[in-house]
Design a protein around this motif. Structure first.
Motif, PDB file in Angstrom:
ATOM      1  N   SER A 310       5.736  -4.910  -7.281  1.00  0.00           N
ATOM      2  CA  SER A 310       4.598  -5.816  -7.458  1.00  0.00           C
ATOM      3  C   SER A 310       3.564  -5.664  -6.340  1.00  0.00           C
ATOM      4  O   SER A 310       2.415  -6.101  -6.489  1.00  0.00           O
ATOM      5  N   LYS A 311       3.952  -5.041  -5.241  1.00  0.00           N
ATOM      6  CA  LYS A 311       3.046  -4.842  -4.111  1.00  0.00           C
ATOM      7  C   LYS A 311       2.332  -3.492  -4.161  1.00  0.00           C
ATOM      8  O   LYS A 311       1.488  -3.207  -3.311  1.00  0.00           O
ATOM      9  N   PHE A 312       2.674  -2.673  -5.159  1.00  0.00           N
ATOM     10  CA  PHE A 312       2.018  -1.372  -5.289  1.00  0.00           C
ATOM     11  C   PHE A 312       0.542  -1.575  -5.661  1.00  0.00           C
ATOM     12  O   PHE A 312       0.190  -2.527  -6.350  1.00  0.00           O
ATOM     13  N   GLN A 313      -0.289  -0.650  -5.211  1.00  0.00           N
ATOM     14  CA  GLN A 313      -1.712  -0.685  -5.549  1.00  0.00           C
ATOM     15  C   GLN A 313      -2.081   0.571  -6.315  1.00  0.00           C
ATOM     16  O   GLN A 313      -1.929   1.679  -5.819  1.00  0.00           O
ATOM     17  N   GLY A 315      -4.793   3.090  -8.257  1.00  0.00           N
ATOM     18  CA  GLY A 315      -6.208   3.428  -8.181  1.00  0.00           C
ATOM     19  C   GLY A 315      -6.452   4.870  -7.810  1.00  0.00           C
ATOM     20  O   GLY A 315      -5.561   5.726  -7.910  1.00  0.00           O
ATOM     21  N   GLU A 319      -9.027   6.039  -2.259  1.00  0.00           N
ATOM     22  CA  GLU A 319      -9.300   4.675  -1.831  1.00  0.00           C
ATOM     23  C   GLU A 319      -8.206   4.176  -0.896  1.00  0.00           C
ATOM     24  O   GLU A 319      -7.022   4.430  -1.111  1.00  0.00           O
ATOM     25  N   GLY A 321      -5.367   2.167   0.723  1.00  0.00           N
ATOM     26  CA  GLY A 321      -4.315   1.306   0.199  1.00  0.00           C
ATOM     27  C   GLY A 321      -3.697   1.745  -1.102  1.00  0.00           C
ATOM     28  O   GLY A 321      -2.692   1.170  -1.542  1.00  0.00           O
ATOM     29  N   THR A 322      -4.257   2.748  -1.753  1.00  0.00           N
ATOM     30  CA  THR A 322      -3.694   3.202  -3.033  1.00  0.00           C
ATOM     31  C   THR A 322      -2.305   3.790  -2.827  1.00  0.00           C
ATOM     32  O   THR A 322      -2.092   4.652  -1.972  1.00  0.00           O
ATOM     33  N   THR A 323      -1.349   3.314  -3.612  1.00  0.00           N
ATOM     34  CA  THR A 323       0.021   3.849  -3.555  1.00  0.00           C
ATOM     35  C   THR A 323       0.413   4.570  -4.837  1.00  0.00           C
ATOM     36  O   THR A 323       1.355   5.355  -4.840  1.00  0.00           O
ATOM     37  N   TRP A 357      -2.438   1.658 -17.507  1.00  0.00           N
ATOM     38  CA  TRP A 357      -3.301   0.827 -16.648  1.00  0.00           C
ATOM     39  C   TRP A 357      -4.738   1.234 -16.897  1.00  0.00           C
ATOM     40  O   TRP A 357      -5.060   2.421 -16.908  1.00  0.00           O
ATOM     41  N   LYS A 359      -8.950   0.456 -16.026  1.00  0.00           N
ATOM     42  CA  LYS A 359      -9.987  -0.174 -15.205  1.00  0.00           C
ATOM     43  C   LYS A 359     -11.263   0.633 -15.337  1.00  0.00           C
ATOM     44  O   LYS A 359     -11.225   1.867 -15.347  1.00  0.00           O
ATOM     45  N   ASN A 368       1.275   2.190 -15.665  1.00  0.00           N
ATOM     46  CA  ASN A 368       1.849   1.220 -14.736  1.00  0.00           C
ATOM     47  C   ASN A 368       3.281   1.597 -14.345  1.00  0.00           C
ATOM     48  O   ASN A 368       4.054   2.047 -15.198  1.00  0.00           O
TER      49      ASN A 368
END
Length: 482
Positions: A310-313, A315, A319, A321-323, A357, A359, A368
């Motif tokens: 749930s803490k994965f990012q 994108g 960018e 923080g992207t994991t 996913w 966006k 996801n």
């Protein structure tokens, strides 16, 4: 629409001019936008590259190990200094998060460094003869011109993992990178240029994969073919290379099991399983494909996995923080969807994720991170390599049972065991039918150790002194004594 063109065919020390009308567009999988175009070369250019490598072989192979090492040392230094820029290029063409991409480049550097050190360690043997009438010497010599075919999922490290030992051994090479990710290969060739590699020692050809591959397979002067990719393609290469009894080094598909015993450090095991499964968005040959967790802790373990995921990012890999980045293309995404759909139709429960996913501003090649439970053996995901971010979890109650299930596959590349009991770790590792076993460790690949599978996961080893031996032949010299 972009209007750039990047030279991508490097033969005999020169970047070749190829008809730009035949150029192939390279896309960023994160955005779907074009980055540049590269040459669409074919059979003729490959023949020229092989000829250049053949002409360069006597000069390169006769250099001392120390002389070859000096080039590899220099190349490793240049690549390390340029790691951030190379990582950016890798992320743009492949999609993985920038942190992973820079890590891959630095890992690629380590193969250059290791084989710079190994180049001077080509030891021979003086054998005790059964008779006083002769003396026996065994020496190792480079096999000759080699063809290297590398994959898109690790477009930098797979190149140096193959070329570094080949060059250290005294071989010359023709490199065919994956069509999806030629840009990292181009940059590595430029580093070789700057390091002073003699003309013709390494040649790069991009374009028509079938035509290039056929030349590498059928040309009698290519003495060894090293390939990383699917088992299906590996079998094709084995069949087609038979005409010239060509030597092969094949690192093929995997279907790695992870086994979590009840005495494992569950928090640590959960973090490691996720690091294995979702590295490069599940697009690795050694990532966990099947997760077996002891029935006494399986419910708690699934909860741990869900909390951490749930803490994965998700994108663009560029960018902060992207994991989790995109899958390489639409075909890959459809395969992942198909595995999830097949599992759900047969009773699987989606614990997390389970769909694409979306966006605005991003491509459609995102899926996801997904956890599935209530898994049965008749599901595709338990027999086919998913190559995507889906983790099926199945409980077990008995050690013998779980070893049998783990070994029930045609693949045999990597397997993982999580336990705090030394006897369990040793006993289970010995019984797992895999070329690599990680005990509380999901990153077993390292330049100083052999990497390779058994069964239909490949032939030969990469890494360690074993990796250089793949590119050498043993020669016996028998001296008759007066």
């Amino acid at each position: 629409m972009f209007n750039t063109y990047t030279k991508s065919v490097f033969i005999d020390g020169e970047w070749q001019d190829i008809n730009e009308k035949l150029a192939e567009v390279i896309y960023n999988p994160a955005t779907g936008k074009a980055i540049t175009s590269v040459a669409y070369a074919g059979a003729e250019e490959t023949k020229q590259a092989i000829h250049a490598a053949l002409q360069a072989f006597p000069i390169w192979s006769e250099k001392t190990g120390r002389e070859r090492a000096s080039f590899l040392y220099k190349a490793s230094q240049l690549m390390l200094e340029d790691a951030e820029r190379l990582g950016n290029i890798l992320t743009m063409e492949q999609g993985k998060p920038l942190r992973e991409a820079v890590g891959e480049v630095k890992g690629a550097v380590q193969f250059l460094l290791w084989y710079a050190e190994e180049a001077s360690r080509n030891y021979g043997e003086w054998l005790p003869s059964s008779t006083n009438a002769k003396r026996l010497v065994v020496m190792s010599q480079p096999v000759g011109v080699i063809g290297a075919i590398t994959p898109w999922n690790f477009p930098s490290s797979m190149i140096t993992r193959k070329l570094a030992p080949a060059l250290a051994a005294g071989c010359t090479a023709v490199l065919k990178p994956a069509p999806e990710t030629p840009l990292s290969a181009i940059e590595i060739m430029k580093i070789f240029e700057r390091a002073g590699l003699p003309k013709g020692v390494v040649n790069l050809v991009t374009g028509d994969a079938e035509a290039i591959g056929k030349q590498l397979l059928t040309h009698k002067e290519v003495r060894l073919l090293t390939f990383t990719g699917s088992t299906a393609v590996g079998k094709h290469l084995m069949r087609e290379s038979a005409e010239h009894v060509k030597k092969l080094s094949l690192e093929l598909g995997g279907h790695a099991p992870s086994i979590v015993f009840p005495d494992a450090n569950l928090a640590k095991a959960a973090s490691l399983v996720l690091a294995s499964k979702f590295r490069n968005n599940g697009q690795t040959c050694i990532c966990t494909n099947r997760l077996f967790v002891h029935e006494s802790v399986v419910a708690d373990f699934i909860q741990l996995l869900k909390q951490k995921i749930s803490k994965f990012q998700i994108g663009d890999g560029l960018e902060d923080g992207t994991t989790i980045g995109p899958l390489i293309n639409e075909q890959a995404c459809k395969k992942v969807e198909g595995h999830v759909q097949n599992a759900v139709e047969k009773g699987a429960v989606i614990e997390y994720g389970g769909e694409r996913w979306h966006k605005q501003g991003f491509s459609h090649c995102y899926f996801n991170p997904t956890i599935l439970s209530n898994i049965t053996e008749d599901m595709k995901i338990m027999h086919e390599e998913t190559f995507g971010p889906v983790l099926p979890v199945q409980p077990f109650s008995d050690e013998t049972e779980v070893i049998t299930k783990a070994n029930d596959t045609d693949y045999g590349l990597a397997a993982y065991v999580f336990t705090e009991n030394t006897s369990t770790a040793i006993r289970v590792s010995e019984k797992l039918d895999y070329g690599i076993v990680g005990v509380n460790d999901v990153f077993p690949a390292t330049p100083e150790a052999p990497f390779g599978g058994v069964k239909q996961s490949g032939l030969g080893k990469e890494g360690g002194h074993h990796g250089m031996e793949e590119f050498m032949e043993k020669k016996l010299i028998s001296f008759g004594m007066n």
